[in-house]
Design a protein around this motif. Sequence first.
Motif, PDB file in Angstrom:
ATOM      1  N   SER A 281       0.833  -1.203   0.000  1.00 34.58           N
ATOM      2  CA  SER A 281       0.000   0.000   0.000  1.00 34.58           C
ATOM      3  C   SER A 281       0.869   1.254   0.000  1.00 34.58           C
ATOM      4  CB  SER A 281      -0.929  -0.005   1.214  1.00 34.58           C
ATOM      5  OG  SER A 281      -1.779   1.118   1.211  1.00 34.58           O
ATOM      6  N   ILE A 282       1.970   1.194   0.719  1.00 31.39           N
ATOM      7  CA  ILE A 282       2.882   2.339   0.785  1.00 31.39           C
ATOM      8  C   ILE A 282       3.598   2.546  -0.548  1.00 31.39           C
ATOM      9  CG2 ILE A 282       5.011   3.211   1.848  1.00 31.39           C
ATOM     10  CD1 ILE A 282       4.052   1.772   4.458  1.00 31.39           C
ATOM     11  N   ILE A 283       4.223   1.487  -1.076  1.00 32.28           N
ATOM     12  CA  ILE A 283       5.034   1.675  -2.285  1.00 32.28           C
ATOM     13  C   ILE A 283       4.176   1.885  -3.535  1.00 32.28           C
ATOM     14  CG2 ILE A 283       7.012   0.408  -1.393  1.00 32.28           C
ATOM     15  CD1 ILE A 283       6.218  -1.934  -3.189  1.00 32.28           C
ATOM     16  N   ASN A 284       2.883   1.528  -3.463  1.00 30.63           N
ATOM     17  CA  ASN A 284       2.005   1.741  -4.611  1.00 30.63           C
ATOM     18  C   ASN A 284       1.300   3.094  -4.593  1.00 30.63           C
ATOM     19  OD1 ASN A 284       2.481  -0.665  -5.943  1.00 30.63           O
ATOM     20  ND2 ASN A 284       0.866  -1.763  -4.861  1.00 30.63           N
ATOM     21  N   SER A 285       1.419   3.826  -3.508  1.00 31.83           N
ATOM     22  CA  SER A 285       0.732   5.113  -3.408  1.00 31.83           C
ATOM     23  C   SER A 285       1.394   6.159  -4.311  1.00 31.83           C
ATOM     24  CB  SER A 285       0.763   5.617  -1.962  1.00 31.83           C
ATOM     25  OG  SER A 285       0.405   6.987  -1.910  1.00 31.83           O
ATOM     26  N   THR A 290       5.542  10.150  -5.479  1.00 38.19           N
ATOM     27  CA  THR A 290       5.911  11.495  -5.942  1.00 38.19           C
ATOM     28  C   THR A 290       6.649  12.271  -4.852  1.00 38.19           C
ATOM     29  OG1 THR A 290       3.651  12.206  -5.408  1.00 38.19           O
ATOM     30  CG2 THR A 290       4.133  11.698  -7.710  1.00 38.19           C
ATOM     31  N   ALA A 291       6.289  12.049  -3.609  1.00 39.47           N
ATOM     32  CA  ALA A 291       7.026  12.681  -2.506  1.00 39.47           C
ATOM     33  C   ALA A 291       8.475  12.201  -2.496  1.00 39.47           C
ATOM     34  CB  ALA A 291       6.346  12.372  -1.173  1.00 39.47           C
ATOM     35  N   LEU A 292       8.670  10.910  -2.739  1.00 40.39           N
ATOM     36  CA  LEU A 292      10.033  10.365  -2.785  1.00 40.39           C
ATOM     37  C   LEU A 292      10.824  11.023  -3.910  1.00 40.39           C
ATOM     38  CD1 LEU A 292      12.057   8.270  -1.692  1.00 40.39           C
ATOM     39  CD2 LEU A 292      11.106   6.638  -3.335  1.00 40.39           C
ATOM     40  N   PHE A 293      10.200  11.183  -5.074  1.00 41.23           N
ATOM     41  CA  PHE A 293      10.869  11.834  -6.200  1.00 41.23           C
ATOM     42  C   PHE A 293      11.270  13.265  -5.841  1.00 41.23           C
ATOM     43  CE2 PHE A 293      10.372  14.410 -10.167  1.00 41.23           C
ATOM     44  CZ  PHE A 293      11.531  13.955 -10.801  1.00 41.23           C
ATOM     45  N   GLY A 294      10.425  13.927  -5.077  1.00 42.93           N
ATOM     46  CA  GLY A 294      10.708  15.302  -4.684  1.00 42.93           C
ATOM     47  C   GLY A 294      11.534  15.439  -3.412  1.00 42.93           C
ATOM     48  N   ASN A 295      12.074  14.312  -2.914  1.00 40.71           N
ATOM     49  CA  ASN A 295      12.893  14.313  -1.686  1.00 40.71           C
ATOM     50  C   ASN A 295      12.120  14.851  -0.483  1.00 40.71           C
ATOM     51  OD1 ASN A 295      15.204  13.348  -3.087  1.00 40.71           O
ATOM     52  ND2 ASN A 295      15.678  15.434  -3.740  1.00 40.71           N
ATOM     53  N   ASP A 296      10.819  14.562  -0.450  1.00 42.41           N
ATOM     54  CA  ASP A 296       9.949  15.082   0.606  1.00 42.41           C
ATOM     55  C   ASP A 296       9.602  13.950   1.579  1.00 42.41           C
ATOM     56  OD1 ASP A 296       8.045  16.244   2.196  1.00 42.41           O
ATOM     57  OD2 ASP A 296       6.548  16.494   0.592  1.00 42.41           O
ATOM     58  N   PRO A 297      10.055  14.012   2.821  1.00 39.29           N
ATOM     59  CA  PRO A 297       9.754  12.963   3.797  1.00 39.29           C
ATOM     60  C   PRO A 297       8.354  13.125   4.394  1.00 39.29           C
ATOM     61  CG  PRO A 297      11.105  14.629   4.839  1.00 39.29           C
ATOM     62  CD  PRO A 297      10.943  15.054   3.394  1.00 39.29           C
ATOM     63  N   ASN A 298       7.354  13.035   3.558  1.00 40.79           N
ATOM     64  CA  ASN A 298       5.983  13.334   3.955  1.00 40.79           C
ATOM     65  C   ASN A 298       5.374  12.118   4.643  1.00 40.79           C
ATOM     66  OD1 ASN A 298       3.190  13.930   4.024  1.00 40.79           O
ATOM     67  ND2 ASN A 298       3.414  15.307   2.271  1.00 40.79           N
ATOM     68  N   TRP A 299       5.531  12.039   5.952  1.00 43.42           N
ATOM     69  CA  TRP A 299       5.077  10.857   6.692  1.00 43.42           C
ATOM     70  C   TRP A 299       3.551  10.758   6.730  1.00 43.42           C
ATOM     71  CZ3 TRP A 299       1.934  11.881  10.777  1.00 43.42           C
ATOM     72  CH2 TRP A 299       2.014  13.142  11.359  1.00 43.42           C
ATOM     73  N   GLY A 300       2.865  11.891   6.512  1.00 42.73           N
ATOM     74  CA  GLY A 300       1.405  11.852   6.476  1.00 42.73           C
ATOM     75  C   GLY A 300       0.899  10.952   5.362  1.00 42.73           C
ATOM     76  N   ARG A 301       1.628  10.890   4.266  1.00 41.43           N
ATOM     77  CA  ARG A 301       1.244  10.011   3.164  1.00 41.43           C
ATOM     78  C   ARG A 301       1.487   8.548   3.512  1.00 41.43           C
ATOM     79  NH1 ARG A 301       3.142  13.582  -2.182  1.00 41.43           N
ATOM     80  NH2 ARG A 301       1.982  15.454  -1.563  1.00 41.43           N
ATOM     81  N   ILE A 302       2.491   8.287   4.324  1.00 36.77           N
ATOM     82  CA  ILE A 302       2.715   6.923   4.835  1.00 36.77           C
ATOM     83  C   ILE A 302       1.540   6.517   5.726  1.00 36.77           C
ATOM     84  CG2 ILE A 302       4.283   5.412   6.091  1.00 36.77           C
ATOM     85  CD1 ILE A 302       5.537   6.706   3.588  1.00 36.77           C
ATOM     86  N   ALA A 303       1.129   7.430   6.604  1.00 39.28           N
ATOM     87  CA  ALA A 303      -0.010   7.156   7.482  1.00 39.28           C
ATOM     88  C   ALA A 303      -1.266   6.888   6.661  1.00 39.28           C
ATOM     89  CB  ALA A 303      -0.222   8.333   8.437  1.00 39.28           C
ATOM     90  N   MET A 304      -1.481   7.696   5.619  1.00 39.30           N
ATOM     91  CA  MET A 304      -2.632   7.496   4.745  1.00 39.30           C
ATOM     92  C   MET A 304      -2.623   6.102   4.126  1.00 39.30           C
ATOM     93  SD  MET A 304      -3.165   7.253   1.209  1.00 39.30           S
ATOM     94  CE  MET A 304      -1.689   8.041   0.578  1.00 39.30           C
ATOM     95  N   ALA A 305      -1.455   5.692   3.618  1.00 42.46           N
ATOM     96  CA  ALA A 305      -1.342   4.387   2.963  1.00 42.46           C
ATOM     97  C   ALA A 305      -1.593   3.244   3.935  1.00 42.46           C
ATOM     98  CB  ALA A 305       0.034   4.255   2.316  1.00 42.46           C
ATOM     99  N   LEU A 306      -1.124   3.398   5.166  1.00 47.96           N
ATOM    100  CA  LEU A 306      -1.407   2.378   6.195  1.00 47.96           C
ATOM    101  C   LEU A 306      -2.906   2.310   6.467  1.00 47.96           C
ATOM    102  CD1 LEU A 306       1.363   2.921   8.906  1.00 47.96           C
ATOM    103  CD2 LEU A 306       1.123   0.960   7.374  1.00 47.96           C
TER     104      LEU A 306
END
Length: 385
Positions: A281-285, A290-306
């Motif tokens: 769910s995390i790696i498919n989000s 896109t956050a990874l591509f932009g070097n953005d450690p956006n943990w909120g998106r990790i929480a969303m994927a979980l």
Amino acid sequence: MGNEIKVPKGFKFYGTHVGIKKKRKDFGLIIADKVCHAAAVFTKNTFCGECIPIGKEHVSNAELQAVVVTSGIANVATGKVGRKNEYRILECLANKLQVEKENILPSSTGLIGPQLPIDLIEDFLKTESIEMKENYEDFAQAILTTDQQMKVRSLKVGDATILGIVKGSGMIEPNMATMLAYVLTDAKIAKEAIYPMLKTAVDQSFNTISIDSDTSTSDTVALLASNHYEVDQTAFQTGLNQLCKDLALAVVKDAEGATKTMFVTVKNAVSQEQAKSAGKSIINSPLVKTALFGNDPNWGRIAMALGKTEGLIFDQNKVTVYYGQYPIFSNSNEEKQNISQILAYIEQNEDIYLTVDLHQGTEQFEVIGCDLSYEYVKINSDYSS
């Protein structure tokens, strides 16, 4: 041929241009000196290529002697004509190579929809000589589509050799295999053992990766054993697992437009299956990618994927998220003091390790994905042209 790549005894290769693509090689063959013990796993996409049902039938007795790959057109959604075209290729090869057509595994990869240029292919096979070689490179090049490079690995297990050749860089979210992978060995493997061995290796490798969450219509992983050397079966399984893991990682590293690889470990889950589902769910989000591509450690998106992972048992107040060694979220709080180190970690590394600790059980699972870049969009928006 590189000194580090070894070819198992009893196999030869061929790759050429027959006219499916404009210029590049588009037709590949592998042939063994005798009928091999064999197994294969295939896509679970129900809109599958016309080669898939044929391949399943041909390998059902755990025997194969040859593999044929047409590259550039996937032969998907082509109906009865597409199925007939696959059989026409097999008939030509059986006559030319003196191999039973039921012992040939067909694969096709490329653009979905068009029919294969069967007259061109048949004319080539009937009129041109086919010189099989011990060098694998022409075959490895012939099966490529949007790949940037050949992906080939080998290793030794006792006196035996295992060689793996894989193609794939997009439309990869495998559920039984990933794109096209051919694993060859001169080890002696019993018929009844070869499928369980392959399935074990695939579940630990190809089924742990994702590039874009799209399950290909053509996925195939095949294992052929020419049965020349006795091997310790446990050692062989270990070697096969490692080879498949190396090939799977090579696919992600060659992903369309990718600039970073993300290794996601979900640990202390209730079950391995839940850990795997959460990781996928995390790696498919697209937002995580896109956050990874932009070097953005956006943990909120990790929480969303979980949170959107179906059936995942966890308490959001217990979850800890790490980038590398640095926690970014724990005890329901952002670890702001680590943000600068995490930013530097993501910016300075191509391999990014993300760990999610659910604090819910004892099981863990690692999955591998990549970022989503402008180049991925460009490649896939231009692909049919």
